[in-house]
Every structure is written in C-alpha cells, then in structure tokens.
Design an enzyme around this catalytic site. Sequence first.
Site, mmCIF file in Angstrom:
data_model
loop_
_atom_site.group_PDB
_atom_site.id
_atom_site.type_symbol
_atom_site.label_atom_id
_atom_site.label_comp_id
_atom_site.label_asym_id
_atom_site.label_seq_id
_atom_site.Cartn_x
_atom_site.Cartn_y
_atom_site.Cartn_z
ATOM 1 N N PRO A 1 -10.144 3.599 -2.118
ATOM 2 C CA PRO A 1 -9.165 4.448 -2.929
ATOM 3 C C PRO A 1 -9.560 5.292 -4.081
ATOM 4 O O PRO A 1 -10.246 4.568 -4.840
ATOM 5 C CB PRO A 1 -8.234 3.082 -3.497
ATOM 6 C CG PRO A 1 -9.191 1.985 -3.577
ATOM 7 C CD PRO A 1 -10.195 2.194 -2.532
ATOM 8 N N CYS B 1 -10.128 -0.458 -10.912
ATOM 9 C CA CYS B 1 -10.113 0.865 -11.583
ATOM 10 C C CYS B 1 -10.064 0.560 -13.121
ATOM 11 O O CYS B 1 -9.330 -0.139 -13.699
ATOM 12 C CB CYS B 1 -8.894 1.620 -11.168
ATOM 13 S SG CYS B 1 -9.217 3.300 -11.171
ATOM 14 N N LYS C 1 -8.750 -5.503 -4.623
ATOM 15 C CA LYS C 1 -10.037 -4.840 -5.028
ATOM 16 C C LYS C 1 -10.281 -5.023 -6.312
ATOM 17 O O LYS C 1 -9.450 -5.202 -7.355
ATOM 18 C CB LYS C 1 -9.863 -3.362 -4.919
ATOM 19 C CG LYS C 1 -10.977 -2.647 -5.381
ATOM 20 C CD LYS C 1 -10.929 -1.157 -4.393
ATOM 21 C CE LYS C 1 -12.080 -0.304 -4.894
ATOM 22 N NZ LYS C 1 -11.827 0.108 -6.356
ATOM 23 N N GLY D 1 -19.982 0.369 -4.032
ATOM 24 C CA GLY D 1 -20.509 0.806 -5.202
ATOM 25 C C GLY D 1 -21.892 1.600 -4.726
ATOM 26 O O GLY D 1 -22.672 1.073 -4.276
ATOM 27 N N GLY E 1 -16.935 5.426 -1.753
ATOM 28 C CA GLY E 1 -16.065 6.300 -2.574
ATOM 29 C C GLY E 1 -16.617 7.587 -2.763
ATOM 30 O O GLY E 1 -16.531 8.590 -2.004
HETATM 31 C C1 LIG Z 1 -12.022 9.768 -9.116
HETATM 32 C C2 LIG Z 1 -12.039 8.389 -8.773
HETATM 33 C C3 LIG Z 1 -10.634 7.713 -8.586
HETATM 34 C C4 LIG Z 1 -10.352 6.228 -8.399
HETATM 35 N N1 LIG Z 1 -9.461 5.717 -8.128
HETATM 36 C C5 LIG Z 1 -9.122 4.313 -7.735
HETATM 37 C C6 LIG Z 1 -8.025 3.853 -7.301
HETATM 38 O O1 LIG Z 1 -6.706 4.492 -7.466
HETATM 39 N N2 LIG Z 1 -7.958 2.454 -7.199
HETATM 40 C C7 LIG Z 1 -8.954 1.745 -7.086
HETATM 41 O O2 LIG Z 1 -9.028 0.673 -6.943
HETATM 42 N N3 LIG Z 1 -10.348 2.174 -7.522
HETATM 43 C C8 LIG Z 1 -10.300 3.517 -7.871
HETATM 44 N N4 LIG Z 1 -11.606 4.349 -7.991
HETATM 45 C C9 LIG Z 1 -12.892 3.280 -7.801
HETATM 46 C C10 LIG Z 1 -13.563 3.554 -6.270
HETATM 47 O O3 LIG Z 1 -12.505 2.999 -5.551
HETATM 48 C C11 LIG Z 1 -14.728 2.610 -6.255
HETATM 49 O O4 LIG Z 1 -14.380 1.182 -6.503
HETATM 50 C C12 LIG Z 1 -15.830 3.299 -7.103
HETATM 51 O O5 LIG Z 1 -15.953 4.843 -7.072
HETATM 52 C C13 LIG Z 1 -17.240 2.658 -6.685
HETATM 53 O O6 LIG Z 1 -17.545 3.327 -5.457
HETATM 54 P P1 LIG Z 1 -18.344 4.495 -5.127
HETATM 55 O O7 LIG Z 1 -19.902 4.168 -5.851
HETATM 56 O O8 LIG Z 1 -18.422 4.405 -3.744
HETATM 57 O O9 LIG Z 1 -17.749 5.644 -5.615
HETATM 58 C C14 LIG Z 1 -11.764 5.387 -8.386
HETATM 59 C C15 LIG Z 1 -13.091 6.244 -8.421
HETATM 60 C C16 LIG Z 1 -12.968 7.444 -8.804
HETATM 61 C C17 LIG Z 1 -14.359 8.139 -8.714
#
Ligand SMILES: Cc1cc2nc3c(=O)[nH]c(=O)nc-3n(C[C@H](O)[C@H](O)[C@H](O)COP(=O)(O)O)c2cc1C
Length: 350
Positions: free
Chosen positions: A28, A112, A151, A213, A236
């Site tokens: 998300p 988040c 999460k 991550g 993400g």
């Molecule tokens: C722009 C942005 C918005 C995010 N919004 C949410 C969210 O609405 N809910 C959530 O649980 N995590 C949110 N996250 C965290 C991501 O779901 C994820 O846990 C985090 O980016 C790490 O994963 P990645 O390294 O693959 O990006 C957000 C991250 C980013 C960068």
Amino acid sequence: MTLTTPPPPIGAARIGPYVLPNRVILAPMAGVTDQPFRQLCRRLGAGWVVGEMVTADPSLWHTRKSQRRMDHRGEPDPRVVQIAGGDAEMLAQAARLNAELGAQIIDINMGCPAKKVCNKAAGSALLRDEALVAEILDAVVAAVDIPVTLKIRTGWCAESNNGVRIAQLAEAAGIQALAVHGRHRQQRYTGQAEYDTIAEIKSRLSIPVIANGDITNPEKGAEVLAYTGADAVMVGRGAQGNPWIFQQVDHYLQYGERMALPSLTERHQVLHSHVAALHAFYGTTMGVRIARKHVGWYLSDDPRFTPPQQRALKQQFNALASPERQFTWINDAMALDAATRLLAKGSYAA
Ligand SMILES: Cc1cc2nc3c(=O)[nH]c(=O)nc-3n(C[C@H](O)[C@H](O)[C@H](O)COP(=O)(O)O)c2cc1C
C-alpha cells in the site's frame, strides 16, 4: 495484452478463502497505489495488491480523496482495503463499513510513519503501545467476518524492536496474515531494511508472513524470501515506474533467471494506458498532474536515457498541461531515437 495466469505455486499462502496466485504483492502506498496503478500491477503479475490507506474516521469519507481511495470498481478478488486510525472502536466500525462496501480483506496500517488520524497516533506510531495494539486487533477481528491482516514495521525503535511481540499478539488476536517492513518506526525510510527480525517473526508464527522493504529487483526478492522463509514479498517503491517487477520476481522464482526486459513497444503501451487510466479516474486537470509523477518514475527507470537526459525530459513533460499534449509527448518519447529528437526540441510545451 493478456497474461496467462499460472496455477498458484505448491504451498501457496492462503488468507481466508483466498490463495495467493504467486509470492509477489504490491505494497500500500498513499498517493501511488490508486485504482489505475493497482489494476496495472495486477495485470502485470502482482499476486495481489493493497490500496492506499483509508482513514478510519467515516466522517471524512465524503471527501473526494476518500471516495477515490475507496473505489474498487472492476478490480479482481480479493479487494484489500487498508484502514488507518488510532481508536479501536472507530477502526472496528471502519472495518465493518468497508466490508459492507465490498472489501474482502481488511488490512490494518501499523506500518506507515508520521501519521496522525484525528489527533491520535496511527500507523506505526501505534507500535509503542502494545496494549492499544491488542485492543485494536481484537476489536477489528471481532467486527467483521472477512479476513483481517496487519502491516507493521520491525518495532518502535532500535532499543525496543518489539515487532516479534506485536506479531505474536496479532496471531493470537486472529490476524490472518502479517506484512513486516524491515525497518523500525524511528528509521522512517533511512538506512537499509533488515530481514533478521522478519525471519524471527516467520519462525515463531504459523500465519502467512510477508516480507517488505527495499526489494527492487528479482534477485533481491528471491534472496529475501530464502533468508526470511516468508510466504511472499511485498514491493512498494520498486514498482514505481516499473510495474513489471511483479512478473520479473515471479519469473525469477520459478526459473532461477531473469526474464527479458519489456520491449519498447510494451513500455509504450503500458505507459500510454496507465496515463489514460489516470486521466479517466481523476478527470483531466488532476489526471494530468498525477501523470507527471508516474511518468517521472518511468523515465528514471528507462535505460535509454542518462540521468541528465531523464531530468530534461521530466522537465518537458511537467510543462505539458493537457492530455493531448501528454499523449503526443509519450508517443515521441517512446520512439527509438527519442532522446535525440526530444532533447533537440528544447522546451516541448512551447
Ligand atoms: C509514498 C509512500 C506511501 C506509503 N503509504 C503507505 C500506506 O498508505 N500504508 C502503509 O501501510 N504503508 C505505506 N507506505 C509504506 C510502504 O507500504 C512500504 O512498507 C515501504 O515503502 C517499504 O517498502 P519498499 O522499500 O518496497 O518501498 C508508503 C510508502 C511510500 C513510499
């Protein structure tokens, strides 16, 4: 373009009645995983997708932002709706109402950073208060008869990496799958994700655990799965500008080698249809604005362009103010000699 869906892998994770068709999930991301992006990622191989968080406060649901976030029309099962808030009763009510509106899985956001909802801590800020976490999980699980997932991050801070305890609370409360971002709350997005805590959580739980991550390529996806023993990985930021990452990771897991990169024609088709879907979903004014950040990400990921060329091309695109101009530019940018021709034009908007 149609992709044939292979049967789920043997031992595929099950969440309630839903069997994950593969081991790669879209994370998300507020402001990113809107309906057009979710549909695109699904079409390009995401096993499933999680939408942008929705506030648990129903008095805010009339806003256009919330309405759009709650729009899951035309999406395949399961429709996963993530809720965010800090009050157990409000989250329980939000879960009930979203289930009535068609959510098939409720995901609770405790992952988040930097979020407050109604002046109460929400998202990963909740991880500091384990009693409140337990109260919220119990209330939400009791409120709905659809699966509830959670999460989290690995914990609150380096000194109190309480992710394992939270994970155990979650399983005891009846949470049916747990996604863990390998950073604690105080890290926000700095440093690198660590996977030891995720591995430990996986070894202690019997519900599906999803590792998240810094997964930005197929090898990393495979490594994280092997290292943590997790049931799936969640991607993400690695999907921004590269919605092919889901099929790329899945292919690597199945065959142990990278699949061919998408052809220029395929990239063109996807970029065009993505931008068209954004215009249709948000309307032209907002759609044109939102398309800019996605096109910027596609450009950052386009191996044909050097970083200075990417910057120049982003500047050009950002100056375009109508859908027609955006499409003409996309058609030009997707030609083989794009860099030379576009950069020679200087200011494209003129
Ligand atoms: C722009 C942005 C918005 C995010 N919004 C949410 C969210 O609405 N809910 C959530 O649980 N995590 C949110 N996250 C965290 C991501 O779901 C994820 O846990 C985090 O980016 C790490 O994963 P990645 O390294 O693959 O990006 C957000 C991250 C980013 C960068």
